[in-house]
Motif scaffolding. Structure first.
Motif, PDB file in Angstrom:
ATOM      1  N   GLY A 139       0.914  -1.178   0.153  1.00 57.81           N
ATOM      2  CA  GLY A 139      -0.028   0.055  -0.147  1.00 57.81           C
ATOM      3  C   GLY A 139       0.568   1.143  -0.029  1.00 57.81           C
ATOM      4  N   THR A 140       2.001   1.286  -0.630  1.00 56.07           N
ATOM      5  CA  THR A 140       2.855   2.481  -0.508  1.00 56.07           C
ATOM      6  C   THR A 140       2.494   3.369  -1.951  1.00 56.07           C
ATOM      7  OG1 THR A 140       4.793   1.069   0.111  1.00 56.07           O
ATOM      8  CG2 THR A 140       5.115   3.137  -0.858  1.00 56.07           C
ATOM      9  N   VAL A 141       2.302   4.733  -1.468  1.00 55.83           N
ATOM     10  CA  VAL A 141       1.730   5.609  -2.398  1.00 55.83           C
ATOM     11  C   VAL A 141       2.926   6.161  -3.400  1.00 55.83           C
ATOM     12  CG1 VAL A 141       0.930   7.954  -2.901  1.00 55.83           C
ATOM     13  CG2 VAL A 141      -0.052   6.341  -1.194  1.00 55.83           C
ATOM     14  N   GLY A 142       4.081   6.175  -2.778  1.00 55.83           N
ATOM     15  CA  GLY A 142       5.190   6.822  -3.556  1.00 55.83           C
ATOM     16  C   GLY A 142       6.092   5.277  -3.900  1.00 55.83           C
ATOM     17  N   THR A 143       7.327   5.447  -3.804  1.00 50.44           N
ATOM     18  CA  THR A 143       8.208   4.013  -4.200  1.00 50.44           C
ATOM     19  C   THR A 143       8.241   3.380  -3.049  1.00 50.44           C
ATOM     20  OG1 THR A 143       9.210   5.381  -5.875  1.00 50.44           O
ATOM     21  CG2 THR A 143      10.311   3.519  -5.148  1.00 50.44           C
ATOM     22  N   ALA A 144       8.235   1.985  -3.077  1.00 49.50           N
ATOM     23  CA  ALA A 144       8.389   0.909  -2.135  1.00 49.50           C
ATOM     24  C   ALA A 144       9.787   1.111  -1.699  1.00 49.50           C
ATOM     25  CB  ALA A 144       7.694  -0.448  -2.514  1.00 49.50           C
ATOM     26  N   VAL A 145      10.610   0.666  -2.334  1.00 51.01           N
ATOM     27  CA  VAL A 145      12.330   0.602  -2.085  1.00 51.01           C
ATOM     28  C   VAL A 145      12.808   1.418  -3.001  1.00 51.01           C
ATOM     29  CG1 VAL A 145      14.268  -0.715  -1.627  1.00 51.01           C
ATOM     30  CG2 VAL A 145      11.862  -1.769  -0.996  1.00 51.01           C
ATOM     31  N   ARG A 146      13.763   2.362  -2.288  1.00 51.54           N
ATOM     32  CA  ARG A 146      14.486   3.545  -3.302  1.00 51.54           C
ATOM     33  C   ARG A 146      15.818   3.640  -2.999  1.00 51.54           C
ATOM     34  NH1 ARG A 146      12.880   7.441  -6.956  1.00 51.54           N
ATOM     35  NH2 ARG A 146      14.348   9.227  -6.986  1.00 51.54           N
ATOM     36  N   ALA A 147      16.780   3.450  -3.658  1.00 50.69           N
ATOM     37  CA  ALA A 147      18.215   3.621  -3.452  1.00 50.69           C
ATOM     38  C   ALA A 147      18.437   5.025  -4.065  1.00 50.69           C
ATOM     39  CB  ALA A 147      19.099   2.615  -3.842  1.00 50.69           C
ATOM     40  N   SER A 148      18.406   6.088  -3.607  1.00 53.82           N
ATOM     41  CA  SER A 148      18.495   7.299  -4.163  1.00 53.82           C
ATOM     42  C   SER A 148      19.788   7.986  -3.930  1.00 53.82           C
ATOM     43  CB  SER A 148      17.467   8.502  -3.759  1.00 53.82           C
ATOM     44  OG  SER A 148      17.400   8.494  -2.348  1.00 53.82           O
ATOM     45  N   GLY A 149      20.711   7.624  -2.834  1.00 53.09           N
ATOM     46  CA  GLY A 149      21.936   8.165  -2.735  1.00 53.09           C
ATOM     47  C   GLY A 149      23.124   7.726  -3.612  1.00 53.09           C
ATOM     48  N   PRO A 150      24.137   8.542  -3.664  1.00 54.63           N
ATOM     49  CA  PRO A 150      25.112   8.254  -4.735  1.00 54.63           C
ATOM     50  C   PRO A 150      25.873   6.932  -4.401  1.00 54.63           C
ATOM     51  CG  PRO A 150      25.449  10.549  -4.161  1.00 54.63           C
ATOM     52  CD  PRO A 150      24.209   9.857  -3.305  1.00 54.63           C
ATOM     53  N   ALA A 151      26.011   5.792  -4.792  1.00 49.73           N
ATOM     54  CA  ALA A 151      26.821   4.767  -4.215  1.00 49.73           C
ATOM     55  C   ALA A 151      26.165   3.994  -3.131  1.00 49.73           C
ATOM     56  CB  ALA A 151      28.326   5.045  -4.174  1.00 49.73           C
ATOM     57  N   SER A 152      24.574   4.435  -3.014  1.00 54.10           N
ATOM     58  CA  SER A 152      24.012   3.723  -1.843  1.00 54.10           C
ATOM     59  C   SER A 152      23.738   2.427  -2.511  1.00 54.10           C
ATOM     60  CB  SER A 152      22.708   4.247  -1.710  1.00 54.10           C
ATOM     61  OG  SER A 152      22.009   4.408  -2.965  1.00 54.10           O
ATOM     62  N   LEU A 153      23.438   1.226  -1.305  1.00 52.92           N
ATOM     63  CA  LEU A 153      23.145  -0.006  -1.599  1.00 52.92           C
ATOM     64  C   LEU A 153      22.094  -0.627  -0.865  1.00 52.92           C
ATOM     65  CD1 LEU A 153      23.773  -2.946  -2.636  1.00 52.92           C
ATOM     66  CD2 LEU A 153      25.762  -3.158  -0.816  1.00 52.92           C
TER      67      LEU A 153
END
Length: 976
Positions: A581-595
């Motif tokens: 039931g997520t309105v936005g993104t469920a799982v998001r890696a948005s940081g540089p070189a994030s994991l």
């Protein structure tokens, strides 16, 4: 041996008859209830003096003395006593539910005979232990002969006042002590069936009154890792015995049996019974009659609670033994436990293994009215009081549920923070395992059943600041706070914070975020985290280099992103977690070189995208992840420059857009054993420049509404290996590179493309110097048209990774198996084509279609073609205008086996010219149609000129252009 036993039985029966007559006379004299009661009282009183005196004479040794010694003297004195009395010595270090040895004086007294022939007797036993404790058994027993056997039933009242077996012990860290001794009562029921061959016995025991005294787990400011237990145990036993022929002179019998005991009437706050039921066995009991008056028993027991126990018992019976034969046993007391089986466990204070001192627990309960001191007996009323008192490392603040469901605990304005490292904030009902020295990890704060979470709130700020290394937060609910849990000023590496079994729930009004970590390089471990109904994001890792794990958790109805890793080089691992039931993104890696590493989890009903690698160089690794029901977005997205998304053993179903999108420059999506099913648009779209897409390990794209795989970027690399693309609404695979592309490479290796609405595989404009569509060892089937290459480079053949690898097959693909036109270079080798109208068609196109000066270069060798009208069709068409350079088809056709299945007139190879000049069809390897047919196993070649005569190289031949190879030697890209 049998005769001896029968003779003994006959003699025994005579004695039993005489005794029975005597019993009847005695019963007639004791008819009145008052006189019977007086007799019982006299017997009970007479038992104590000889028992106490005999105990003082080293009972274990006196029984084994020589006839001329102490025992013989005692026997001489006792022989004048009544025949129904007996004296016993029970030697035991650890018996079943008791400690130490004891002496017994007992009497089995015939009282009356009923109308059914049964004899009623009183079974009276008094005991004195070597601890000075008295206990007794008073029973009524009925025995009756049934044929040659004897059936007995008894009812007992047992009293056990042996209180000195265990000592009173102080509880470490408190001013309290735990008593070791208690007195208990029980009702018993016994039954036996006695035969010439052996015996069957069973007993039941039912403690009555107060049967347990429990202490723990909380006393003062300490917690016990082993609770104090004094408990009488109810239960039953069953045994079967058999006479041993070799021991017949001593009436030797071996008995085996089992038992079960427990006390579930009382329980601890955790719900654990005082003593859960357990079972055990009598491994053996040996019963012997050594001489006429002396009986001996030896028994060994074993069970999971008491471990190994046993006893050795020597009994002197006046008037002789009562166990040599069945008639004798009319006057034999019933075999049963004489001690009430009791459990005892001394309390053990939980010791912190880091400090070597007791854990200190500060209690908080908002139901109290008087000011408290934080002990279990007098808790604090507020969190502020507890936080102020918790000044030491490793202090535990224990929050009771109290009235928090209607009156939540309110934190300080800045939130609940920790004053020292390694402190614990824990709620009633937590299953957190507290480390202890003596008991190991223990769930000391668990309660019975489903305990409500203590509810904490802070309407104006964060509720809990996990801002010290080593702190633990467990089993609380945070409601109506702008941020549920944050790291405050931060925890530096290598510090670790543990959050387990915590609920963060939103309320009305302001935006609410579940967890935010902004300033830490230490590690945050979350287990059983529940984020619910939040109007902001759920879990945010914004710290540069931050580290976190999330396990066994649920995120539901999050308006923002359920998980957003925005910190540079931040690392978050998520496993066994449900996101819905997520309105936005469920799982998001948005940081540089994030994991982000996501395993064994589900994502469902997401309005936006499900999993996104958005940051520059960001990576998302997924394993065993199921994504269902993204209503408007995509399931897998790699949008960041250089971002990578790996999906292993995943399943994606029902997406509102493309299932997978590779849109970032140099971004990659790699599927291994993963299925994308039910996309509303394309199964996978590769649109970023230098983007890569890999399908390996039995992956599948099924039921895409438009294309299975669509490649539209510049210089892309796509590999579909050992995988399936099926039931696409339009094309199975569409390759249409963007302008300026020079090195797009799409490879189908050992894969299937089936059930496509239009083309199985379509390439348009794939004609750069290093561009190619490769189809190796694959199966193309059930499409409107099989493979089409318009202005594109195409190579179809065997699997190049093995010698004589699997050949490609193109089956039931409508009008054409392979179709090529425009400036295309095409090689079709070692391929089976069947179920089509035309196996291969090469058409240089028309000027009107923009093909002025275009050249189709076709190599077709070693193919097996079964088609309706034509095996290979070469078409050169144009206008009367001479092209410069001319538009033409260059072809090398050799060793193709062609079979026509249609009854219509056609040719194995058909050469067609329309309004063209000479030289527009150039056949390499043959000087005429006859030679062309010959090198293709005598296939019929049909020339169909229109307007001008077809030019076939003659003698001397003009200069010929050799077939132009496809741009790359077969190269299969390597998955990352």
């Amino acid at each position: 041996m049998r005769m001896r036993r029968n003779a003994a039985n006959r003699a025994g029966k005579k004695r039993a008859t005489a005794r029975l007559r005597l019993c009847r006379r005695s019963a007639a004299a004791l008819q009145r209830a008052a006189r019977r009661a007086a007799t019982l009282a006299l017997m009970a009183g007479s038992l104590l003096a000889p028992v106490h005196t005999a105990f003082a004479q080293q009972m274990g040794q006196s029984a084994m003395a020589q006839p001329g010694g102490l025992v013989n003297g005692a026997v001489q004195r006792l022989q004048g006593g009544p025949g129904w009395m007996y004296y016993g010595i029970n030697a035991a270090d650890r018996g079943l539910g008791y400690l130490g040895s004891y002496m017994t004086a007992g009497g089995f007294i015939p009282m009356a005979e009923d109308d059914l022939g049964g004899l009623w007797s009183a079974d009276l036993r008094g005991h004195l232990s070597n601890y000075g404790g008295f206990f007794s058994n008073v029973g009524a027993v009925r025995k009756q002969f049934i044929g040659g056997t004897l059936l007995g039933v008894g009812v007992y009242w047992d009293y056990d006042g042996d209180q000195n077996q265990y000592s009173t012990v102080p509880i470490l860290g408190t001013p309290y002590s735990f008593a070791g001794g208690q007195s208990y009562n029980q009702v018993g029921v016994s039954g036996e069936w006695l035969t010439d061959f052996g015996n069957l016995r069973s007993n039941g025991y039912i403690p009555v009154g107060t049967t347990a005294q429990l202490t723990g787990p909380f006393v003062g400011n300490v917690v016990l890792c082993e609770n104090g237990i004094n408990a009488a145990l109810g239960g039953a036993d069953l045994e079967v015995g058999a006479y041993v022929p070799g021991l017949s002179d001593w009436a030797g019998m071996i008995s085996v049996g089992g038992y079960a005991y427990g006390n579930t009437r009382y329980s601890f706050p955790s719900g654990a019974a005082a003593v859960p039921w357990f079972g055990g066995v009598y491994t053996t009991r040996l019963d012997l009659t050594l001489v006429r008056n002396w009986d001996f028993s030896l028994q060994y027991n074993n069970d999971s609670y008491f471990d190994s126990t046993g006893f050795a018992r020597l009994t002197y019976r006046m008037g002789g033994s009562r166990r040599r034969n069945v008639p004798d046993q009319m006057e034999q007391p019933m075999m049963r436990n004489e001690h009430i089986v009791r459990a005892h466990q001394a309390p053990v204070t939980a010791i912190n293994p880091e400090t070597g001192t007791p854990w200190r627990v500060l209690h908080v309960d908002n139901t109290v009215t008087a000011p408290g001191t934080g002990t279990a007996e007098a808790p604090f009323a507020t969190l502020t009081q507890a936080r102020t008192a918790a000044t030491n490392p490793y202090d535990i603040v224990y929050v009771h549920a109290g009235n928090s469901a209607t009156m939540p605990y309110i934190t300080d304005p800045g939130g609940y923070s920790f004053q020292a490292a390694n402190q614990i904030l824990i709620g009633q009902g937590s299953t957190y395992l507290l480390p202890t020295v003596s008991c190991g990890p223990e769930a000391l704060f668990a309660t019975a059943g489903s305990t409500p979470y203590p509810i904490i709130t802070n309407p104006i700020g964060p509720a809990v600041l996990a801002d010290q290394p080593g702190v633990v937060v467990s089993h609380i609910q945070i409601t109506g706070s702008p941020i549920g849990i944050t790291d405050g000023g931060g925890v530096l590496a290598p510090g670790v914070v543990t959050v387990s079994d915590v609920i963060v729930a939103g309320g009305a009004g302001f935006p609410q975020r579940g967890v935010e970590i902004s300033n830490s390089t230490g590690t945050f471990n979350f287990d059983r985290l529940q984020l619910q109904n939040l109007s902001d994001s759920g879990f945010v890792m914004a710290a540069t280099g931050g580290r976190a794990t999330v396990t066994n958790s649920t995120f539901t109805n999050i308006v923002g992103n359920a998980v957003n890793v925005s910190g540079s080089a931040a690392n978050v691992g998520i496993s066994t977690t449900s996101i819905a039931g997520t309105v936005g993104t469920a799982v998001r890696a948005s940081g540089p070189a994030s994991l982000i590493t996501l395993t064994s989890s589900t994502i469902s009903n997401t309005t936006g995208n499900a999993i996104v690698a958005a940051g520059t160089g960001a990576t998302v690794n997924t394993t065993d992840v199921v994504v269902t029901g993204t209503t408007t977005g995509s399931a897998l997205v790699a949008s960041g420059s250089g971002a990578t998304l790996f999906a292993t053993r995943g399943v994606v179903t029902t997406t509102g857009s493309d299932s997978a999108v590779v849109s970032g420059t140099a971004a990659t999506i790699s599927l291994a054993a993963t299925t994308l099913r039910g996309s509303s648009v394309n199964g996978a779209t590769v649109s970023g420049n230098r983007a890569r897409f890999f399908m390996t390990g039995t992956s599948a794209i099924e039921n895409a509404a438009v294309d299975g795989v669509r490649v539209t970027g510049i210089d892309n690399t796509v590999l579909v290996q050992d995988s399936l693309i099926g039931n696409s609404g339009n094309n199975g695979v569409t390759v249409q590179p963007g302008g300026g592309s020079t090195s797009t490479q799409v490879t189908l290796l050992r894969s299937q493309v089936t059930q496509s609405g239009a083309y199985a595989v379509s390439a348009l404009g794939l004609n750069g110097a290093n561009e190619v569509l490769q189809i190796y060892g694959s199966r193309i089937s059930a499409a409107g048209i099989g493979v089409t290459a318009v202005g594109s480079n195409l190579d179809i053949g065997r699997d190049p990774q093995t010698v004589n690898g699997t050949a490609t097959s193109i089956l039931s693909t409508g009008a054409y198996g392979v179709s090529t036109s425009g400036n295309s270079r095409v090689r079709v080798a070692d391929t089976t084509i069947s179920g089509v109208g035309v196996g291969i068609i090469a058409d240089n196109g028309t000027a009107a279609a923009g093909n002025a000066g275009s050249t189709v270069n076709l190599t077709a060798t070693n193919n097996t073609i079964s088609s309706g009208t034509t095996g290979i069709r070469i078409v050169a068409s144009g206008t009367t205008t001479t092209f410069s350079p001319p538009s033409r088809v260059d072809a090398y056709l050799a060793t193709n086996r062609i079979t026509l299945t249609s009854g219509t007139t056609g040719g194995g190879i058909t050469l067609v010219t329309q309004n063209t000049g000479t030289g527009t069809i150039r056949i390499v390897g043959a000087n005429n149609a006859t030679q062309l047919g010959a090198i293709n196993f005598n296939t019929t070649v049909v020339e169909q000129p229109t307007g001008l005569v077809l030019y076939v190289p003659g003698t001397p031949p003009p200069p010929l252009l050799p077939p132009q190879p496809v741009p790359l030697v077969p190269v299969v890209p390597t998955p990352p």
